[in-house]
Design a protein around this motif. Structure first.
Motif, mmCIF file in Angstrom:
data_model
loop_
_atom_site.group_PDB
_atom_site.id
_atom_site.type_symbol
_atom_site.label_atom_id
_atom_site.label_comp_id
_atom_site.label_asym_id
_atom_site.label_seq_id
_atom_site.Cartn_x
_atom_site.Cartn_y
_atom_site.Cartn_z
ATOM 1 N N ARG A 131 23.715 36.060 25.823
ATOM 2 C CA ARG A 131 22.351 36.487 26.128
ATOM 3 C C ARG A 131 21.677 37.093 24.912
ATOM 4 O O ARG A 131 20.502 36.812 24.625
ATOM 5 C CB ARG A 131 22.376 37.506 27.266
ATOM 6 N N ALA A 132 22.434 37.923 24.165
ATOM 7 C CA ALA A 132 21.851 38.573 22.992
ATOM 8 C C ALA A 132 21.478 37.562 21.924
ATOM 9 O O ALA A 132 20.403 37.655 21.315
ATOM 10 C CB ALA A 132 22.835 39.597 22.426
ATOM 11 N N GLU A 133 22.335 36.581 21.692
ATOM 12 C CA GLU A 133 22.041 35.593 20.660
ATOM 13 C C GLU A 133 20.870 34.705 21.055
ATOM 14 O O GLU A 133 20.125 34.228 20.203
ATOM 15 C CB GLU A 133 23.290 34.768 20.371
ATOM 16 N N ALA A 154 24.239 41.361 8.910
ATOM 17 C CA ALA A 154 23.817 41.412 10.304
ATOM 18 C C ALA A 154 23.521 40.019 10.825
ATOM 19 O O ALA A 154 23.841 39.671 11.972
ATOM 20 C CB ALA A 154 22.595 42.305 10.449
ATOM 21 N N ASP A 155 22.856 39.186 9.965
ATOM 22 C CA ASP A 155 22.581 37.815 10.396
ATOM 23 C C ASP A 155 23.870 37.083 10.714
ATOM 24 O O ASP A 155 23.962 36.371 11.713
ATOM 25 C CB ASP A 155 21.819 37.060 9.289
ATOM 26 N N ALA A 156 24.858 37.232 9.823
ATOM 27 C CA ALA A 156 26.128 36.548 10.064
ATOM 28 C C ALA A 156 26.792 37.074 11.310
ATOM 29 O O ALA A 156 27.408 36.325 12.076
ATOM 30 C CB ALA A 156 27.052 36.721 8.854
ATOM 31 N N THR A 157 26.645 38.377 11.545
ATOM 32 C CA THR A 157 27.256 38.951 12.738
ATOM 33 C C THR A 157 26.622 38.392 13.988
ATOM 34 O O THR A 157 27.291 38.093 14.971
ATOM 35 C CB THR A 157 27.110 40.476 12.710
ATOM 36 N N VAL A 158 25.271 38.234 13.945
ATOM 37 C CA VAL A 158 24.594 37.701 15.119
ATOM 38 C C VAL A 158 24.890 36.231 15.286
ATOM 39 O O VAL A 158 25.071 35.736 16.395
ATOM 40 C CB VAL A 158 23.070 37.942 14.985
ATOM 41 N N ALA A 159 24.926 35.503 14.154
ATOM 42 C CA ALA A 159 25.088 34.062 14.251
ATOM 43 C C ALA A 159 26.483 33.652 14.644
ATOM 44 O O ALA A 159 26.698 32.604 15.227
ATOM 45 C CB ALA A 159 24.722 33.410 12.909
ATOM 46 N N GLN A 160 27.481 34.478 14.302
ATOM 47 C CA GLN A 160 28.848 34.092 14.617
ATOM 48 C C GLN A 160 29.085 34.188 16.104
ATOM 49 O O GLN A 160 28.742 35.178 16.734
ATOM 50 C CB GLN A 160 29.836 35.016 13.901
ATOM 51 N N PRO A 161 29.667 33.175 16.714
ATOM 52 C CA PRO A 161 29.984 33.274 18.131
ATOM 53 C C PRO A 161 31.162 34.183 18.356
ATOM 54 O O PRO A 161 31.874 34.555 17.432
ATOM 55 C CB PRO A 161 30.320 31.820 18.507
ATOM 56 N N GLN A 162 31.382 34.525 19.626
ATOM 57 C CA GLN A 162 32.471 35.437 19.957
ATOM 58 C C GLN A 162 33.831 34.771 19.831
ATOM 59 O O GLN A 162 34.840 35.408 20.086
ATOM 60 C CB GLN A 162 32.308 35.968 21.389
ATOM 61 N N ALA A 163 33.877 33.512 19.412
ATOM 62 C CA ALA A 163 35.168 32.843 19.254
ATOM 63 C C ALA A 163 36.012 33.506 18.174
ATOM 64 O O ALA A 163 37.219 33.411 18.188
ATOM 65 C CB ALA A 163 34.962 31.369 18.906
ATOM 66 N N TYR A 164 35.339 34.198 17.217
ATOM 67 C CA TYR A 164 36.119 34.881 16.182
ATOM 68 C C TYR A 164 37.003 35.940 16.802
ATOM 69 O O TYR A 164 38.136 36.118 16.408
ATOM 70 C CB TYR A 164 35.179 35.501 15.145
ATOM 71 N N THR A 165 36.433 36.658 17.795
ATOM 72 C CA THR A 165 37.240 37.675 18.465
ATOM 73 C C THR A 165 38.403 37.040 19.189
ATOM 74 O O THR A 165 39.499 37.564 19.214
ATOM 75 C CB THR A 165 36.358 38.455 19.454
ATOM 76 N N VAL A 166 38.162 35.866 19.783
ATOM 77 C CA VAL A 166 39.247 35.183 20.480
ATOM 78 C C VAL A 166 40.333 34.783 19.505
ATOM 79 O O VAL A 166 41.528 34.958 19.762
ATOM 80 C CB VAL A 166 38.691 33.941 21.218
ATOM 81 N N ALA A 167 39.936 34.236 18.337
ATOM 82 C CA ALA A 167 40.945 33.844 17.346
ATOM 83 C C ALA A 167 41.712 35.043 16.848
ATOM 84 O O ALA A 167 42.922 35.011 16.680
ATOM 85 C CB ALA A 167 40.267 33.113 16.175
ATOM 86 N N SER A 168 40.991 36.140 16.600
ATOM 87 C CA SER A 168 41.665 37.349 16.139
ATOM 88 C C SER A 168 42.605 37.877 17.193
ATOM 89 O O SER A 168 43.718 38.300 16.901
ATOM 90 C CB SER A 168 40.626 38.408 15.771
ATOM 91 N N LEU A 281 23.385 48.014 24.251
ATOM 92 C CA LEU A 281 22.947 46.639 24.011
ATOM 93 C C LEU A 281 22.294 46.055 25.253
ATOM 94 O O LEU A 281 21.258 45.373 25.167
ATOM 95 C CB LEU A 281 24.141 45.781 23.580
ATOM 96 N N ASP A 282 22.882 46.322 26.410
ATOM 97 C CA ASP A 282 22.304 45.809 27.651
ATOM 98 C C ASP A 282 20.905 46.389 27.879
ATOM 99 O O ASP A 282 19.979 45.674 28.276
ATOM 100 C CB ASP A 282 23.227 46.169 28.812
ATOM 101 N N GLU A 283 20.754 47.697 27.627
ATOM 102 C CA GLU A 283 19.440 48.307 27.790
ATOM 103 C C GLU A 283 18.433 47.747 26.785
ATOM 104 O O GLU A 283 17.262 47.515 27.131
ATOM 105 C CB GLU A 283 19.561 49.823 27.615
ATOM 106 N N ALA A 284 18.894 47.528 25.540
ATOM 107 C CA ALA A 284 17.991 46.962 24.537
ATOM 108 C C ALA A 284 17.553 45.556 24.919
ATOM 109 O O ALA A 284 16.379 45.184 24.769
ATOM 110 C CB ALA A 284 18.666 46.962 23.174
#
Length: 434
Positions: A131-133, A154-168, A281-284
């Motif tokens: 939703r945020a992206e 920040a751009d890279a952080t927003v652009a990267q999908p959450q798959a990085y967290t899954v891989a990590s 984040l949800d409130e924002a």
């Protein structure tokens, strides 16, 4: 001359010893040979020595037995002391191993708990990050400071999908991402090679420290990404709100007041920090989504993009009479038959001939706002029809009081005409955020 008659070669001859025993008329004599005397002497000496030895043994036996017993006791005690020392060493080693095992089990349990927490976080982050992206996207250049480059991190952080967290997280579980080879993947590249002097416990400690640091890095990246998205959402909402407020348009938002807060710093643990960041984040996103909906309901779009304005809003010379008159809208140069599109969602309240407007369509957008599209050559909607922004309402023309094909566009608030240029400027500013 040998007077004595002895042999000159063998010397004087010795006579054997003779023992004569006389008893009455009986006389007995024994001749004792030298070897017999030697044998008897030896036997007597052996008997004497044996007697002395036996006597010494009988006298010293208790002392010898006591000394032997004491020596054996000392040897046994030394042996038992050695066994006790070895047993104590084994106990220490066993205790150390048990403690190391308990410590490892505790650390493994902690890592599994944090890993499970990261999995739960990923489950919560998936929808909200999507939703945020989709809502925030890349932070606009207008939100950065003057003369500074956008925050590429920040751009890279927003652009990267959450798959990085899954891989990590998969690396934390020991999973091996598809890297093209069969070697096990390791996220802990900072782990130093074990030294030859390191024990198994030392190597395990180093490994646990590396895993813990990696999990902390993942958590930090999650929090950083959430904070970045929340900050970008607030920046976008601020930009939309400021643009609408500067144009004098109504803005129903109070998120700015909620951010003007303060108080003492009280550190919280990771789970509370994560929940707080997610809630922020949800409130924002809610605030940004609300402002976007508010802005999309306003007629901010250009009804004839790319077309020049032939007559602005305000007092002008009437093109037919040549006298001063109020022009209640804007005229856009448009060829005959060009599609005319509505600038915001709404409901058609008028569709037909309307005096000097010629064929005209009026759309109500709510909150007292309405738009008019005049001098149409064709009307393709009817009264009561619901429209979305960009829907075609008809075709441009020169009907009514007109000198040539064009599109007459008006914006009204509570029936009063407002300069459409103000809305077009606001729409151009906020278009990158919508």
């Amino acid at each position: 001359m040998n007077v004595t008659g002895q042999s000159a070669v063998f010397g004087r001859r010795k006579e054997p010893h003779t023992v004569i025993i006389a008893r009455g008329d009986e006389i007995r004599h024994f001749t004792i040979r030298p070897w017999v005397a030697a044998f008897c002497g030896s036997a007597l000496a052996a008997i004497v020595i044996g007697y002395l030895l036996a006597t010494s043994y009988l006298v010293l036996r208790d002392d010898l037995i006591g000394a032997t017993t004491a020596r054996q006791a000392r040897m046994q005690q030394a042996y038992e002391d050695r066994i006790s020392a070895l047993r104590a060493q084994v106990d220490r080693i066993t205790s150390r191993q048990l403690l190391d095992q308990q410590l490892m089990e505790t650390k493994v349990s902690e890592l599994l708990q944090r890993q499970s927490q990261l999995s739960l976080r990923h489950g919560r982050l998936g929808p909200i990050l999507d939703r945020a992206e989709s809502e925030v996207g890349t932070p606009p250049a207008a939100s950065t400071a003057a003369g500074s480059k956008p925050d590429q991190r920040a751009d890279a952080t927003v652009a990267q999908p959450q798959a990085y967290t899954v891989a990590s997280l998969g690396a934390g579980l020991g999973a091996s991402p598809d890297t093209g080879d069969n070697r096990p993947f390791s996220l802990w590249s900072t782990r130093s090679d074990p030294l030859p002097s390191d024990t198994a416990a030392d190597r395990a400690d180093k490994l646990f420290v590396s895993i813990n640091e990696s999990l902390k890095a993942i958590e930090s990246q999650q929090l950083t990404r959430i904070a970045t998205l929340a900050d970008n959402a607030y920046k976008n909402a601020d930009a939309i709100s400021q643009a609408l407020t500067a144009a004098g348009l109504p803005v129903d938002s109070d998120f700015g007041d909620e951010r003007d807060v303060g108080g003492p710093l009280i550190p919280v643990d990771g789970s509370l920090m994560f929940d707080s960041k997610v809630r922020e984040l949800d409130e924002a996103l809610d605030a940004l989504d609300h402002l976007k909906k508010e802005a999309r309901r306003l007629p901010l779009a250009n009804p004839a993009p790319g077309r020049s304005v032939t007559s602005p809003f305000g007092v002008r010379t009437d093109p037919i009479l040549g006298t001063a008159a109020l022009h209640s809208g804007m005229d856009f140069r448009a060829p005959l038959g060009m599609p005319a599109k509505v600038t915001a969602p709404g409901v058609v309240v008028k569709a037909g001939w309307n005096g000097g407007y010629g064929r005209m369509v009026e759309v109500d957008h709510g909150q007292g706002f309405a738009t008019r599209y005049g001098h149409l050559s064709e009307i393709d909607v009817k009264v009561g029809q619901k429209l979305d922004a960009g829907d075609v309402i008809g075709k441009t023309g020169s009907s009514g009081r007109s000198t040539g094909p064009h599109l007459h566009y008006e914006v009204r608030h509570n029936g009063e005409a407002i300069d459409p240029l103000r809305f077009l400027k606001v729409g151009k500013k906020v278009a990158q955020y919508l």
